[in-house]
Write a protein that holds these residues in place. Structure first.
Motif, PDB file in Angstrom:
ATOM      1  N   LYS A   1     -23.846 -56.909  24.549  1.00 52.09           N
ATOM      2  CA  LYS A   1     -24.707 -57.723  23.684  1.00 52.09           C
ATOM      3  C   LYS A   1     -25.829 -58.315  24.521  1.00 52.09           C
ATOM      4  N   TRP A   2     -27.058 -58.006  24.145  1.00 52.16           N
ATOM      5  CA  TRP A   2     -28.233 -58.537  24.827  1.00 52.16           C
ATOM      6  C   TRP A   2     -28.667 -59.816  24.140  1.00 52.16           C
TER       7      TRP A   2
ATOM      8  N   ALA B   1     -30.272 -58.046  33.768  1.00 54.72           N
ATOM      9  CA  ALA B   1     -31.482 -58.581  33.154  1.00 54.72           C
ATOM     10  C   ALA B   1     -32.461 -57.435  32.925  1.00 54.72           C
ATOM     11  N   ASP B   2     -33.079 -57.422  31.744  1.00 53.39           N
ATOM     12  CA  ASP B   2     -34.068 -56.417  31.374  1.00 53.39           C
ATOM     13  C   ASP B   2     -35.450 -57.050  31.506  1.00 53.39           C
ATOM     14  N   LEU B   3     -36.233 -56.602  32.477  1.00 56.36           N
ATOM     15  CA  LEU B   3     -37.533 -57.208  32.746  1.00 56.36           C
ATOM     16  C   LEU B   3     -38.607 -56.793  31.745  1.00 56.36           C
TER      17      LEU B   3
ATOM     18  N   LYS C   1     -34.445 -59.998  28.272  1.00 54.89           N
ATOM     19  CA  LYS C   1     -33.109 -60.291  27.753  1.00 54.89           C
ATOM     20  C   LYS C   1     -32.094 -60.051  28.855  1.00 54.89           C
ATOM     21  N   ILE C   2     -30.922 -60.633  28.659  1.00 54.86           N
ATOM     22  CA  ILE C   2     -29.851 -60.510  29.646  1.00 54.86           C
ATOM     23  C   ILE C   2     -28.557 -60.146  28.922  1.00 54.86           C
TER      24      ILE C   2
ATOM     25  N   ALA D   1     -28.936 -49.110  34.166  1.00 57.97           N
ATOM     26  CA  ALA D   1     -29.777 -48.631  33.073  1.00 57.97           C
ATOM     27  C   ALA D   1     -28.976 -48.337  31.805  1.00 57.97           C
ATOM     28  N   THR D   2     -27.772 -47.776  31.966  1.00 50.76           N
ATOM     29  CA  THR D   2     -26.973 -47.403  30.793  1.00 50.76           C
ATOM     30  C   THR D   2     -25.875 -48.412  30.489  1.00 50.76           C
ATOM     31  N   GLN D   3     -25.615 -49.324  31.408  1.00 50.09           N
ATOM     32  CA  GLN D   3     -24.552 -50.322  31.319  1.00 50.09           C
ATOM     33  C   GLN D   3     -23.154 -49.690  31.296  1.00 50.09           C
ATOM     34  N   ARG D   4     -23.040 -48.474  31.781  1.00 48.59           N
ATOM     35  CA  ARG D   4     -21.745 -47.790  31.825  1.00 48.59           C
ATOM     36  C   ARG D   4     -20.997 -48.187  33.091  1.00 48.59           C
TER      37      ARG D   4
END
Length: 144
Positions: A4-5, A69-71, A75-76, A112-115
């Motif tokens: 969840k972002w 964190a997504d620059l 969002k985090i 990048a994929t959160q895997r």
């Protein structure tokens, strides 16, 4: 498993002394740190970076929570809680980080994929053992 972002108070301002644009991504009640060290924990394009968060003054000390964190979107996402060991292991700009869960699992995370992948299932840490991962070889086969 999807993460969840969410947005935190992302402050963007210009530093008076240097003229650089500064972006603060986190504003939670816990202490946060962008894990940069000598081996930057971010994707090759610089979009995603690893963030450690803790109630301790130094978030690099266990236990800590691990986020991304997504620059681009500011969002985090928190991807794991109650991590053990100190620091994270990576190969510069690979987008892959390694960390230890307190239950002894060694995890490889793709920012990048959160895997997440369990690399080693049960590392017997023993009482009082402190585990530190500092770096990884460029092919990600060995951790130091």
């Amino acid at each position: 498993m999807a993460v969840k972002w969410y947005s935190e108070a992302a402050d963007v301002y210009t530093d008076e002394a240097s003229g650089s644009q500064v972006t603060r991504l986190t504003h939670g009640a816990q202490h946060s740190i962008n894990v940069y060290m000598e081996q930057p924990c971010n994707t090759p394009d610089g979009r995603y970076i690893a963030v450690q968060r803790s109630v301790n003054v130094d978030p690099r000390m266990p236990p800590f929570d691990l986020g991304i964190a997504d620059l681009k979107t500011y969002k985090i996402a928190m991807v794991d809680e109650d991590c053990g060991g100190t620091m994270l292991g990576t190969s510069s700009y690979s987008g892959i980080v390694h960390y230890l869960r307190r239950n002894g699992e060694l995890i490889r995370l793709d920012l990048a994929t959160q895997r997440k992948q369990i690399v080693y299932e049960q590392w017997d840490l023993g009482a009082g053992f402190e585990f530190t991962i500092q770096s990884a070889t460029p092919d990600l086969r060995y951790l130091i």
